[in-house]
Design a protein around this motif. Structure first.
Motif, PDB file in Angstrom:
ATOM      1  N   THR A  80      73.583  84.134  -3.076  1.00  0.00           N
ATOM      2  CA  THR A  80      73.942  85.282  -2.258  1.00  0.00           C
ATOM      3  C   THR A  80      72.741  85.614  -1.391  1.00  0.00           C
ATOM      4  OG1 THR A  80      75.395  86.184  -3.946  1.00  0.00           O
ATOM      5  CG2 THR A  80      74.626  87.712  -2.281  1.00  0.00           C
ATOM      6  N   SER A 119      80.101  93.374   2.093  1.00  0.00           N
ATOM      7  CA  SER A 119      79.875  92.022   1.581  1.00  0.00           C
ATOM      8  C   SER A 119      81.022  91.119   1.999  1.00  0.00           C
ATOM      9  CB  SER A 119      79.703  92.027   0.061  1.00  0.00           C
ATOM     10  OG  SER A 119      80.870  92.509  -0.567  1.00  0.00           O
ATOM     11  N   THR A 121      82.189  86.552   2.174  1.00  0.00           N
ATOM     12  CA  THR A 121      81.916  85.131   1.973  1.00  0.00           C
ATOM     13  C   THR A 121      82.227  84.452   3.292  1.00  0.00           C
ATOM     14  OG1 THR A 121      82.509  85.277  -0.359  1.00  0.00           O
ATOM     15  CG2 THR A 121      82.480  83.069   0.615  1.00  0.00           C
ATOM     16  N   GLN A 127      77.899  83.596   0.080  1.00  0.00           N
ATOM     17  CA  GLN A 127      78.139  85.021  -0.113  1.00  0.00           C
ATOM     18  C   GLN A 127      77.011  85.827   0.530  1.00  0.00           C
ATOM     19  OE1 GLN A 127      79.084  85.895  -4.257  1.00  0.00           O
ATOM     20  NE2 GLN A 127      79.702  83.761  -4.498  1.00  0.00           N
TER      21      GLN A 127
END
Length: 134
Positions: A80, A119, A121, A127
């Protein structure tokens, strides 16, 4: 000492890096290929794969490579990247560009820890977390 996330892809690193450079308004970086270093030990047709490159986003180096030719490649979900910036406009711009071909887990919004947090993807299954830092 800085921590530099390093992302490894399966033959499409050049495309990935060019995409991210465009998203964040950066110039195209220099690319070191496997063929420029290991040309005699490579499977045919892999000379132009990327051995190393990086871009700098908000003061952090994000490094990239193609998987070493001939070795197995495994996609993981343990990476991430947190994009933290005091520039809310830049956050919103990058978020919108990455979500266009990705999937959003949380739209940008105010949270107890950030004026503008979200957030997603991206289309390469990376991510991202976005957070405004005052």
């Amino acid at each position: 000492m800085a921590l530099n996330p390093y992302l490894i892809f399966d033959g499409n690193t050049r495309e990935v890096v060019q995409y991210y450079a465009k998203v964040f308004g950066l110039e195209e970086p220099q690319f070191m290929t496997f063929g420029s270093i290991h040309s005699e030990h490579l499977p045919p047709g892999t000379e132009d794969l990327i051995m190393h490159t990086y871009i700098e986003i908000a003061g952090t180096k994000l490094m990239f490579s193609d998987n070493f030719p001939g070795t197995p490649y495994h996609v993981g979900n343990n990476i991430t990247i947190a994009y933290v910036s005091g520039d809310e406009s830049a956050i919103r711009d990058a978020f919108e560009k990455l979500k266009a071909d990705g999937s959003v887990q949380m739209e940008l919004q105010e949270t107890p820890w950030s004026k503008c947090y979200g957030s997603l993807t991206d289309k390469y299954q990376i991510q991202w977390q976005f957070s405004h830092e005052a």
